[in-house]
Design an enzyme around this catalytic site. Structure first.
Site, short mmCIF file in Angstrom:
data_model
loop_
_atom_site.label_atom_id
_atom_site.label_comp_id
_atom_site.label_asym_id
_atom_site.label_seq_id
_atom_site.Cartn_x
_atom_site.Cartn_y
_atom_site.Cartn_z
N ASP A 189 0.81 -1.23 0.00
CA ASP A 189 0.00 0.00 0.00
C ASP A 189 0.84 1.27 0.00
OD1 ASP A 189 -2.43 -1.59 0.36
OD2 ASP A 189 -1.77 -1.83 2.43
N LYS B 104 2.44 2.37 -5.16
CA LYS B 104 3.16 1.90 -6.35
C LYS B 104 2.41 2.20 -7.64
CE LYS B 104 3.27 -2.22 -4.55
NZ LYS B 104 2.81 -1.91 -3.18
N GLY B 105 1.07 2.07 -7.59
CA GLY B 105 0.28 2.25 -8.81
C GLY B 105 0.46 3.63 -9.42
N HIS C 126 -4.13 -1.21 -6.70
CA HIS C 126 -3.32 -0.08 -7.10
C HIS C 126 -4.23 1.07 -7.54
CE1 HIS C 126 0.46 -2.75 -7.88
NE2 HIS C 126 0.07 -2.71 -6.63
N THR C 127 -4.19 2.15 -6.77
CA THR C 127 -5.09 3.28 -6.98
C THR C 127 -4.40 4.37 -7.80
OG1 THR C 127 -6.17 2.84 -4.86
CG2 THR C 127 -6.52 5.01 -5.84
N THR D 280 -6.99 -11.67 2.22
CA THR D 280 -8.14 -11.06 1.57
C THR D 280 -9.25 -12.07 1.30
OG1 THR D 280 -7.13 -11.43 -0.61
CG2 THR D 280 -6.74 -9.29 0.44
N ALA E 78 -7.58 -0.63 -0.66
CA ALA E 78 -8.23 -0.46 -1.97
C ALA E 78 -8.94 -1.74 -2.39
CB ALA E 78 -7.20 -0.06 -3.02
N LEU F 19 3.83 12.41 1.46
CA LEU F 19 4.47 13.40 2.34
C LEU F 19 3.44 14.38 2.90
CD1 LEU F 19 7.19 14.59 3.43
CD2 LEU F 19 7.14 16.11 1.43
#
Length: 430
Positions: A14, A17-18, A42-43, A130, A300, A333
């Site tokens: 999480d 990366k996406g 991946h959002t 999951t 996600a 950040l």
């Protein structure tokens, strides 16, 4: 020769990366997924529109980019078809750009039933999977009971393999867990339908990757989950069932070590974890809840709330070493904006001794107490900033400390969810 970059998680998954994969695919030949299944989430946020991908590589939103699913990925036929159709409904051309390795194992209905039955039986000792059949599918792969994409081409052999697999799994489901078994004919008929659907996308992924490199094309390897969830190097048994490290990229896509030019490790400016397992810097208080709320730290794939904590340099250095990470990307950040003070874990107290190395077992991790360095926070907003110089001095100092403590340069800083909310200090393909 072409350039190849591996993007992988340097924490417990999480990490964002996406978004980074999408960012780096502007001028690229292909993106390849090399491990995991539709347990990944991946959002991507592009022009304010949110897209969540679970199985298809994140490069699919870039027109003309070839998207590959390697032999190391386990594929749910239903999840793959659903994701393709949802993307096609937005007007994207998907199937002509998606290539799937014949060696990729399939997640069958009995894998899902087994996964869920195990978690229910485990109760409070559950790993926190999951429940989508990922682990049992990998078990069948190793046990040589697995059904692969290639098997769909041979109906008679498929029937034989399916009967053998069902004999085994129905015995376990009914006799051990006391739940209903699966019907052969229904599953077999569904597989024949899927065989026709997937046949045009079936291709030699390893061969495509070798050809692209010879042609001088850029290739990006997209990891799922994170290094600390790796089946070998993670906090076992609280891990995923695949190799999430750079080694998994090699075996899961079918390339050699000489074919990788850069390894980009993705890490949040803090730390999160989903499910059970050790998490030394976890903040089970209002500070942790504040990070969760500001960072929208909910899975996600599952929607489960993520556990939140301070940055753990001991764990991050382990990921850097295991993967030979060339450069780091620090994400989210902006979630730390407005905090009075920040902490970074630089060592553990373990059995009355201070150590800068992580234990090799989950129980050891559980017994660690973090040793912190404290840093001043900043009140200014970093959201959407695209220049290093425009960051608040305290934010720059925090990032410089992360870089020095981890012993690895920071090449990218993400200051928001959108593609444009990025500070590019060093392009991995440059």
């Amino acid at each position: 020769m072409g350039q190849s970059v591996v993007v992988l998680g340097a924490q417990w998954g999480d990490e964002g990366k996406g978004k980074i994969v999408d960012l780096l695919t502007e001028e690229i030949g292909a993106v390849v997924r090399f491990q995991g299944g539709h347990n990944a989430g991946h959002t991507l946020v592009i022009n304010g529109k949110k897209t969540v991908l679970h199985l298809i590589p994140s490069g699919i939103l870039r027109n003309g980019v070839l998207c590959l699913i390697g032999n190391g990925v386990v594929i749910s036929p239903a999840a793959l078809r659903k994701e393709i159709e949802e993307l096609e409904d937005t007007g994207l051309e998907i199937r002509s750009r998606l290539k799937i390795s014949p060696a990729a194992p399939l997640i069958m209905e009995y894998h899902i039933a087994l996964d869920q039955a195990r978690e229910k039986a485990a109760g409070g000792r559950a790993i926190g999977t999951t429940g989508r059949g990922i682990g049992p599918a990998y078990e069948d792969k190793v046990g040589r009971r697995g059904i692969r994409v290639a098997d769909l081409h041979y109906p008679d052999q498929l029937a034989e393999k399916l009967r053998d697999a069902l004999d085994y799994h129905n015995f376990v489901l009914t006799r051990y867990f006391g739940v209903d078994g699966m019907d052969f004919q229904r599953i077999y008929d569904e597989m024949l339908v899927f065989a026709e659907y997937v046949e045009p996308m079936k291709s030699d992924v390893a061969g495509i990757l070798h050809d692209l490199r010879k042609q001088g094309k850029r290739v990006l390897f997209e990891g799922a989950q994170g290094t600390l969830l790796d089946i070998d190097h993670g906090t076992y048994p609280y891990v995923t069932s695949s190799s999430t490290t750079v080694g998994g990229a090699l075996s899961g896509a079918g390339v050699g070590v000489q074919d990788i030019d850069y390894v980009l490790g993705i890490a949040k400016a803090y730390a999160t974890r989903v499910g059970g397992g050790p998490f030394p810097t976890e903040l089970d208080d209002e500070i942790g809840q504040g990070i969760r709320d500001r960072g929208v730290e909910y899975g996600a794939s599952t929607g489960r709330p993520r556990r939140c904590g301070w940055m753990d340099i001991v764990a991050l250095k382990r990921a850097v070493a295991i993967n030979g990470i060339t450069g780091l990307c620090i994400t989210k950040l902006d979630v730390l904006d407005g905090m009075d003070k920040l902490k970074i874990c630089i060592a553990y107290e373990y059995h009355d001794k201070r150590s800068e190395y992580a234990p090799l077992d989950a129980q050891g991790w559980e017994e660690c107490t973090p040793v912190y360095l404290e840093f001043p926070g900043w009140n200014e907003s970093t959201h959407g900033i695209t220049s290093w110089e425009k960051l608040p001095p305290a934010a720059r100092a925090y990032l410089c400390a992360l870089e020095e403590l981890a012993g690895c340069p920071i090449g990218i800083v993400s200051t928001g969810p959108d593609r444009e909310h990025t500070i590019m200090l060093h392009d991995p393909f440059a």
